[in-house]
Write a protein that holds these residues in place. Structure first.
Motif, short mmCIF file in Angstrom:
data_model
loop_
_atom_site.label_atom_id
_atom_site.label_comp_id
_atom_site.label_asym_id
_atom_site.label_seq_id
_atom_site.Cartn_x
_atom_site.Cartn_y
_atom_site.Cartn_z
N UNK A 247 -6.32 1.93 -7.76
CA UNK A 247 -6.30 3.30 -7.25
C UNK A 247 -7.55 3.56 -6.41
N UNK A 248 -7.36 4.23 -5.26
CA UNK A 248 -8.46 4.64 -4.40
C UNK A 248 -8.27 6.10 -4.01
N UNK A 249 -9.36 6.84 -4.04
CA UNK A 249 -9.33 8.24 -3.65
C UNK A 249 -10.10 8.40 -2.35
N UNK A 250 -9.62 9.32 -1.52
CA UNK A 250 -10.18 9.45 -0.18
C UNK A 250 -11.46 10.27 -0.15
N UNK A 251 -11.76 10.92 -1.28
CA UNK A 251 -12.98 11.72 -1.38
C UNK A 251 -13.62 11.44 -2.74
N UNK A 252 -14.91 11.77 -2.85
CA UNK A 252 -15.57 11.64 -4.15
C UNK A 252 -14.89 12.54 -5.16
N UNK B 145 -6.15 15.78 -1.50
CA UNK B 145 -4.86 15.96 -2.18
C UNK B 145 -4.09 14.65 -2.29
N UNK B 146 -4.75 13.50 -2.03
CA UNK B 146 -4.01 12.25 -1.94
C UNK B 146 -4.69 11.14 -2.71
N UNK B 147 -3.89 10.13 -3.04
CA UNK B 147 -4.40 8.92 -3.68
C UNK B 147 -3.70 7.72 -3.05
N UNK B 148 -4.46 6.65 -2.88
CA UNK B 148 -3.91 5.40 -2.35
C UNK B 148 -3.79 4.41 -3.50
N UNK B 149 -2.64 3.77 -3.61
CA UNK B 149 -2.39 2.80 -4.68
C UNK B 149 -2.04 1.46 -4.05
N UNK B 150 -2.82 0.44 -4.37
CA UNK B 150 -2.55 -0.92 -3.92
C UNK B 150 -1.96 -1.72 -5.06
N UNK B 151 -0.99 -2.54 -4.74
CA UNK B 151 -0.39 -3.40 -5.77
C UNK B 151 0.23 -4.62 -5.13
N UNK C 202 4.50 12.82 -4.59
CA UNK C 202 5.32 12.48 -3.44
C UNK C 202 4.70 11.30 -2.70
N UNK C 203 5.52 10.29 -2.38
CA UNK C 203 5.05 9.15 -1.60
C UNK C 203 5.13 9.52 -0.12
N UNK C 204 3.97 9.55 0.56
CA UNK C 204 3.94 9.97 1.95
C UNK C 204 3.74 8.79 2.90
N UNK C 205 3.38 7.63 2.34
CA UNK C 205 3.16 6.46 3.20
C UNK C 205 3.37 5.20 2.37
N UNK D 229 0.85 -1.18 0.00
CA UNK D 229 0.00 0.00 0.00
C UNK D 229 0.89 1.23 0.00
N UNK D 230 0.58 2.15 -0.90
CA UNK D 230 1.30 3.42 -0.95
C UNK D 230 0.29 4.55 -1.05
#
Length: 859
Positions: free
Chosen positions: A765-770, A749-755, A714-717, A706-707
């Motif tokens: 790809x998952x977004x934290x808001x609509x 301002x963020x996106x989560x990417x699972x791989x 920028x990768x923050x997590x 998970x990133x």
């Protein structure tokens, strides 16, 4: 002998001509228009320029006169030899649509009233040496249905359709226009047989053990010389090894009595045998294994003389529907070769408004596209047709199961009428005998939504009548299937089961909370209420659904720009125009607006409508189907509505009429992947839960990663999780708080990417808001085209590119991927081809994202 040449066509006003005069061999048809058979009236008129393309603009309204006329087909064929006393000649029409009368050399052979079945006429005496004249008259539906069409009984979309055994969607539906076709829509042939003919071969797997399988074979022979001994050689051939895997000789001597179909009669004889296959290769859905097929060949002998032969492809497999799980609780799980299957797929509607002229290649392409999108089941919806053989051929070959509806949908049907019921009985018998040996056929289903809608609308006072049609699905069909095909489950309706036929506690369901705003759950006796609001029909309602099997659900999306501009005048190619509204046959257009309002925002122009509707459909199906898959084994299937289109409209389809995938098709390849890494998350949640799903037959050991990135890259997590997921199982991998993942970054301002690490599978790809609440900012796309290699390379610069879209002005274009997201600094090189081998029109290439434009060069 196939009779396909020299056909002519002409229309008459009702009562204008005398039938026997037009059918006479002496009638002068010199100036009639040429026609193709198989074919239909509308496409013949289009070819001769007598009607404009019904798919363009409002032209479907301009050709309504076609359904008011009587239409005649005529042809001449030559016979060089008459049958001997031991031979019979039969004239076979595989499909007549619908109210037809057949004449040969001026003799009326009989009339037909069912599009779905074949019609055979014994014509040994009516044939002549030399030229023979064949004529077929088609009466308009309204002339045959008459006053019955004004019945007050409930019927969605039209009244007259319930009295006609033809494609119900020809009369219009909420995704297609009214185009009431007529014509010879399948093959016509003259066939000669000697002494007897092989009527039916019924093959099914009876047993499978560790090292052998038993395949039961039943043969049915129509005999007119019963003084002879009839036998058959049955061979199961493994074409991969070019050898006979099993064989048996069968005596066909059990009399089933006299059989007459019109003037064609004989005595029915039957014979049965079992084939023992050592170390059989089993047929699997493509996601579980190889869909291996054997060739079943049957040769019939009369006193040792070969007189008839048939061949069909057959897979060895066991298949059942498990209605109770190991704990005794309700379930709805298909079990293939002892393995529980999660059914992943879609609903299939007629491939075209004009089915007769569709080439087999279009079926092959669409079913391959379903396979490539990781679908393992298609539901043949009950308002269209029992599909052509090529459909089942390809499902057998590609390893896709078929849920088969009978053709009854959204109406009360006149089961009180003896003639109608006799017609239905013939239809069910013939359809079952035609399809029951199909390896891919998983389930017989009595109808689409009739039981559910009747009970709900009756409870609400909208239908005061008895449940007309009930005798068909609950008496006639189960009785016939118990005799004709006991190897499969019969399911009375879809949806069905529980306290409310659309109950989540039992059976299968249609989730129309989403899109139609249905309020669930309800119970028997309550009216069906609806909530037409942004929240009431949101796709986030899917997370409340814990159905056993979701057999229908979905959302609209626009067709591609190419499809729209090909069928709408340029001046009307504007969001909100009358022509754009005409593309959408679902009357309440506000539903689509509210669905977009809740996720993407309301579009301001045509480009935004195409983008927002596709994005909402794709993300909505992803949200629902990932939920259903996480809910296994309680939920055992997800078949969304719908896979294909019958015309170039705006609908629930994921592939439009010209074979161009919408965003949701490309999403489907990812959310239906047999090994899925996904997230359980709805905007507003404080945590995100990671899940791994394994639908394969093997345990998998992988590392889930998970990133979280800012939209400028920028990768923050980042975190990795080694996982082991057993065959057919799921795993709750981790629960991570948004606070930990965002590291102070705003959710917009963020996106989560699972791989999966080592590039096993595609990024999720998952977004934290609509979408409407995200702050994407402008992205820049750099594009490089290599026409020689047929590739396009797209790179994102500066900001994340949301839903990168590649378009070409051509039909049946296949992109390796499309409608994908790109992180800043990422690039994708994609292959493209055109199914018919046409040159790619590179000058029409358009590349864009929801938040950015492209610049590029050709190198």
């Amino acid at each position: 002998m196939i009779i396909k040449d020299h056909w002519k066509l002409r229309d008459f006003r009702i009562g204008e001509a005398r039938d026997l005069e037009v059918a006479s061999p002496l009638y002068d048809d010199y100036f009639w228009m040429s026609a193709e058979v198989p074919g239909d009236v509308h496409t013949t008129l289009i070819r001769h320029g007598l009607i404009d393309d019904p798919f363009y603009g409002h032209n479907d309204q301009k050709c309504r006169w076609v359904e008011e006329r009587t239409w005649w087909y005529r042809t001449v064929f030559t016979l060089t030899e008459l049958p001997s006393r031991e031979e019979r000649m039969e004239l076979v029409f595989e499909g007549l649509d619908t109210f037809a009368t057949v004449y040969l050399n001026g003799v009326e052979l009989g009339s037909t009233d069912n599009m779905f079945i074949s019609h055979t006429f014994e014509v040994s005496r009516e044939l002549k040496l030399g030229k023979n004249v064949l004529a077929v008259k088609f009466d308009p539906v309204h002339a045959k249905v008459g006053e019955k069409a004004v019945s007050t009984f409930w019927s969605g979309f039209s009244k007259e359709r319930v009295w006609t055994r033809k494609n119900q969607s020809h009369f219009g539906w909420d995704w297609g226009p009214r185009l009431v076709c007529a014509g010879i829509w399948k093959e016509v042939r003259l066939q000669k047989t000697r002494y007897a003919k092989l009527e039916h071969v019924y093959a099914r797997t009876a047993e499978i053990s560790a090292d052998q399988a038993l395949v039961d074979i039943s043969l049915e022979l129509k005999v007119w010389d019963d003084a002879r001994d009839y036998t058959a050689l049955v061979e199961l051939i493994d074409e991969g090894k070019d050898k006979v895997a099993a064989s048996a000789e069968v005596k066909i001597d059990l009399s089933l009595g006299l059989a007459w179909d019109g003037a064609a009669g004989g005595i029915l004889f039957s014979g049965t045998t079992g084939l023992k296959v050592v170390n059989p290769k089993l047929w699997w859905t493509h996601d579980l294994g190889t869909p291996h097929l054997y060739k079943l060949q049957v040769t019939v002998f009369a006193d040792g003389e070969p007189i008839d032969r048939s061949a069909q492809m057959l897979g060895i497999r066991s298949l059942e529907l498990k209605r109770r799980n190991d704990a005794g609780d309700p379930s709805f799980t298909f079990v293939l070769n002892g393995v529980d299957v999660f059914a992943k797929g879609a609903n299939w509607i007629p491939i075209d408004s004009f089915i007769a002229v569709v080439p087999d290649s279009r079926y092959s392409r669409l079913i391959r596209m379903a396979r490539d999108a990781n679908m393992n089941m298609l539901r043949v919806w009950g308002g269209g047709i029992y599909e052509r053989d090529i459909f089942y051929d390809e499902c057998d070959r590609f390893g896709i199961l078929v849920w088969q509806d009978f053709m009854f949908a959204c109406a009360l049907y006149p089961d009180y009428n003896r003639n109608f019921m006799d017609n239905v009985r013939r239809e069910v018998e013939q359809v079952v005998k035609r399809l029951r040996s199909r390896t891919s056929l998983a389930l017989w289903c009595g109808n689409n939504e009739n039981d559910w809608l009747y009970e709900a609308l009756h409870a609400g006072g909208e239908i005061p009548h008895p449940f007309y049609g009930e005798k068909i699905y609950h008496e006639l069909m189960p009785g016939l299937l118990e005799r004709l095909d006991p190897s499969r489950t019969f399911w009375p309706s879809s949806p069905f089961g529980g306290n409310d036929h659309n109950s989540r506690d039992e059976g299968d369901t249609h989730n129309w909370q989403v899109w139609h705003g249905n309020i669930e759950p309800r119970v028997f006796g309550e009216p069906q209420r609806q909530n037409y609001s942004v929240e009431g029909l949101s796709f986030k309602k899917f997370k409340e659904d814990h159905t056993k099997f979701a057999s229908e659900f979905g959302m609209h999306a626009s067709s591609t720009r190419y499809t729209l501009q090909r069928n709408i005048p340029e001046s009307e190619l504007v969001w909100g125009s009358d022509e754009m509204m005409n593309r959408n046959k679902d009357i309440n257009h506000l539903k689509g607006i509210m669905l977009m309002e809740g996720y993407s925002g309301i579009p301001n122009d045509l480009e935004e409508y195409m983008n927002f509707s596709m994005l909402t459909q794709a993300e909505g199906l992803k949200y629902g189907i990932e939920h259903y898959r996480r809910n296994k084994p309680e939920t055992s299937g997800a078949l969304f509505w719908q896979f294909n289109d019958c015309w170039p409209g705006t609908s629930w389809s994921v592939v439009d009429y010209y074979g161009l995938p919408k965003a949701a098709y490309h999403y489907a390849r990812k959310f239906y992947h047999p090994v899925l890494l996904c997230a359980e998350y709805t905007p507003g949640d404080s945590h995100m839960i990671l899940w791994g799903i394994n639908d394969t037959l093997h345990t998998i050991r992988r590392t889930a990663e998970i990133r979280v990135f800012s939209l400028d890259g920028r990768c923050v997590y980042q975190h990795s999780y080694p996982v082991t997921i057993h065959a057919g199982d799921k795993l709750r991998i981790a629960e991570v708080s948004l606070e930990e993942m965002l590291q102070g970054l705003g959710a917009d301002q963020a996106v989560c990417v699972l791989r999966w690490e080592n590039e096993a599978g595609e990024d999720n790809f998952y977004y934290f808001m609509d979408h409407k609440d995200m702050n994407f900012g402008p992205a820049c796309l750099k594009v490089r085209v290599n026409p020689e290699n047929g590739t396009v390379t797209v790179s994102a610069e500066g900001r994340l590119a949301r839903m990168v879209k590649l378009e070409l002005d051509e039909e049946w274009v296949e992109w390796e991927d499309n409608y994908f997201d790109l992180l800043p600094g990422q690039s994708r090189t994609l292959r493209v081809k055109q199914w018919d081998g046409k040159d790619i029109p590179w000058n029409t290439l358009r590349v864009s994202a929801l938040n950015g434009a492209a610049r590029g060069c050709i190198s």
